[in-house]
Design a protein around this motif. Structure first.
Motif, PDB file in Angstrom:
ATOM      1  N   GLY A  34       0.823  -1.198   0.000  1.00  0.00           N
ATOM      2  CA  GLY A  34       0.000   0.000   0.000  1.00  0.00           C
ATOM      3  C   GLY A  34       0.857   1.247   0.000  1.00  0.00           C
ATOM      4  N   HIS A  35       0.217   2.430   0.212  1.00  0.00           N
ATOM      5  CA  HIS A  35       0.940   3.696   0.158  1.00  0.00           C
ATOM      6  C   HIS A  35       1.184   4.256   1.548  1.00  0.00           C
ATOM      7  CE1 HIS A  35       0.699   4.082  -4.181  1.00  0.00           C
ATOM      8  NE2 HIS A  35      -0.519   3.575  -4.084  1.00  0.00           N
ATOM      9  N   LYS A  36       2.381   4.686   1.803  1.00  0.00           N
ATOM     10  CA  LYS A  36       2.789   5.374   3.037  1.00  0.00           C
ATOM     11  C   LYS A  36       2.417   4.609   4.318  1.00  0.00           C
ATOM     12  CE  LYS A  36       2.672  10.001   1.022  1.00  0.00           C
ATOM     13  NZ  LYS A  36       2.095  11.338   1.180  1.00  0.00           N
ATOM     14  N   GLY A  37       2.626   5.235   5.438  1.00  0.00           N
ATOM     15  CA  GLY A  37       2.283   4.622   6.728  1.00  0.00           C
ATOM     16  C   GLY A  37       3.368   3.704   7.241  1.00  0.00           C
ATOM     17  N   ALA A  38       3.290   3.397   8.539  1.00  0.00           N
ATOM     18  CA  ALA A  38       4.332   2.601   9.183  1.00  0.00           C
ATOM     19  C   ALA A  38       4.471   1.219   8.571  1.00  0.00           C
ATOM     20  CB  ALA A  38       4.035   2.477  10.678  1.00  0.00           C
ATOM     21  N   LYS A  39       3.342   0.629   8.161  1.00  0.00           N
ATOM     22  CA  LYS A  39       3.400  -0.744   7.646  1.00  0.00           C
ATOM     23  C   LYS A  39       4.060  -0.844   6.280  1.00  0.00           C
ATOM     24  CE  LYS A  39      -0.771  -2.305   9.990  1.00  0.00           C
ATOM     25  NZ  LYS A  39      -2.142  -2.758   9.749  1.00  0.00           N
ATOM     26  N   SER A  40       4.222   0.303   5.589  1.00  0.00           N
ATOM     27  CA  SER A  40       4.863   0.255   4.280  1.00  0.00           C
ATOM     28  C   SER A  40       6.383   0.342   4.397  1.00  0.00           C
ATOM     29  CB  SER A  40       4.363   1.406   3.412  1.00  0.00           C
ATOM     30  OG  SER A  40       4.889   2.629   3.894  1.00  0.00           O
ATOM     31  N   TYR A  44       9.544  -2.344  10.007  1.00  0.00           N
ATOM     32  CA  TYR A  44       8.361  -2.113  10.850  1.00  0.00           C
ATOM     33  C   TYR A  44       8.034  -3.351  11.663  1.00  0.00           C
ATOM     34  CZ  TYR A  44       3.437  -1.936  12.080  1.00  0.00           C
ATOM     35  OH  TYR A  44       2.246  -1.994  12.764  1.00  0.00           O
ATOM     36  N   SER A  45       7.813  -3.156  12.954  1.00  0.00           N
ATOM     37  CA  SER A  45       7.233  -4.225  13.764  1.00  0.00           C
ATOM     38  C   SER A  45       6.356  -3.568  14.826  1.00  0.00           C
ATOM     39  CB  SER A  45       8.319  -5.072  14.430  1.00  0.00           C
ATOM     40  OG  SER A  45       9.059  -4.307  15.333  1.00  0.00           O
ATOM     41  N   ARG A  46       5.119  -3.993  14.886  1.00  0.00           N
ATOM     42  CA  ARG A  46       4.148  -3.389  15.786  1.00  0.00           C
ATOM     43  C   ARG A  46       4.430  -3.811  17.216  1.00  0.00           C
ATOM     44  NH1 ARG A  46      -1.301  -5.365  14.190  1.00  0.00           N
ATOM     45  NH2 ARG A  46      -0.687  -7.116  15.482  1.00  0.00           N
ATOM     46  N   LYS A  47       4.315  -2.877  18.158  1.00  0.00           N
ATOM     47  CA  LYS A  47       4.480  -3.208  19.564  1.00  0.00           C
ATOM     48  C   LYS A  47       3.316  -4.071  20.036  1.00  0.00           C
ATOM     49  CE  LYS A  47       7.032   0.934  20.839  1.00  0.00           C
ATOM     50  NZ  LYS A  47       6.891   2.318  21.256  1.00  0.00           N
ATOM     51  N   GLY A  52      -3.027   1.256  17.056  1.00  0.00           N
ATOM     52  CA  GLY A  52      -3.076   2.306  16.063  1.00  0.00           C
ATOM     53  C   GLY A  52      -3.103   3.695  16.653  1.00  0.00           C
ATOM     54  N   GLY A  53      -2.597   3.885  17.850  1.00  0.00           N
ATOM     55  CA  GLY A  53      -2.584   5.186  18.480  1.00  0.00           C
ATOM     56  C   GLY A  53      -3.720   5.362  19.481  1.00  0.00           C
ATOM     57  N   GLN A  54      -4.749   4.517  19.377  1.00  0.00           N
ATOM     58  CA  GLN A  54      -5.819   4.527  20.385  1.00  0.00           C
ATOM     59  C   GLN A  54      -5.231   4.060  21.710  1.00  0.00           C
ATOM     60  OE1 GLN A  54      -9.794   2.836  19.477  1.00  0.00           O
ATOM     61  NE2 GLN A  54      -9.211   1.227  20.896  1.00  0.00           N
ATOM     62  N   MET A  55      -5.759   4.574  22.812  1.00  0.00           N
ATOM     63  CA  MET A  55      -5.259   4.166  24.125  1.00  0.00           C
ATOM     64  C   MET A  55      -5.450   2.650  24.273  1.00  0.00           C
ATOM     65  SD  MET A  55      -3.803   5.191  26.888  1.00  0.00           S
ATOM     66  CE  MET A  55      -3.981   6.945  26.865  1.00  0.00           C
ATOM     67  N   PRO A  56      -4.380   1.896  24.434  1.00  0.00           N
ATOM     68  CA  PRO A  56      -4.504   0.441  24.449  1.00  0.00           C
ATOM     69  C   PRO A  56      -5.260  -0.080  25.674  1.00  0.00           C
ATOM     70  CG  PRO A  56      -2.226   1.109  24.771  1.00  0.00           C
ATOM     71  CD  PRO A  56      -3.000   2.336  24.516  1.00  0.00           C
ATOM     72  N   LEU A  57      -5.809  -1.263  25.518  1.00  0.00           N
ATOM     73  CA  LEU A  57      -6.664  -1.858  26.543  1.00  0.00           C
ATOM     74  C   LEU A  57      -5.973  -1.946  27.892  1.00  0.00           C
ATOM     75  CD1 LEU A  57      -9.374  -3.266  27.161  1.00  0.00           C
ATOM     76  CD2 LEU A  57      -8.242  -5.415  26.631  1.00  0.00           C
TER      77      LEU A  57
END
Length: 150
Positions: A34-40, A44-47, A52-57
């Motif tokens: 896809g275009h731009k963003g962390a996953k491109s 990249y490795s997600r914590k 996605g920036g929302q306050m995590p559970l």
């Protein structure tokens, strides 16, 4: 036929798709990212727990409770079990070794004797802790208790 000429069935093995090898391959350009963003981006490795920036559970929920790291966990053994063990193996002294050999405790467990049931024979019981009622019941039957310090 031997091992040198074995081949998989025709059509059962497909070649790997080579991503990011030019526009002519059909998988060039963004290389399916896809275009731009962390996953491109490369590297990249997600914590863990990232939303996605929302306050995590785990941060939305309040802290709760208390863990006492000095707590001692005891394995509860009832008088009924001691009486059955003594009768089955014809014992007068029941300690950690006898309970371990009978499969009631592991080698690192602390043992507390509880007063559920009755003891008819005089037993010498060895454990880390006793309830007051269990100690009274054992001594009333003519037995004795020995506390192990640990």
């Amino acid at each position: 036929m031997d091992l040198s000429n074995i081949k998989p069935a025709v059509g059962s093995v497909r070649p790997n798709t080579r991503i990011g090898r030019g526009a002519g391959s059909g998988k060039g350009g963004t290389s399916t990212r896809g275009h731009k963003g962390a996953k491109s981006r490369s590297g990249y490795s997600r914590k863990i727990g990232f939303e996605g920036g929302q306050m995590p559970l785990q941060r939305r929920l309040p802290k709760w409770g208390f863990k006492n790291f000095n707590r001692k966990e005891y394995k509860a053994i009832n008088l009924t079990l001691l009486a059955e063990l003594a009768q089955a193996q014809n014992l007068t002294k029941i300690g950690l070794e006898e309970l371990r050999n009978a499969g009631f405790i592991n080698k690192n467990q602390l043992v507390k004797i509880l007063a559920n049931g009755t003891v008819t024979s005089a037993l010498t019981v060895e454990a880390h802790a006793f309830s007051a009622a269990a100690q009274a019941a054992i001594e009333a039957a003519g037995g004795s208790v020995q506390k192990i310090e640990k």
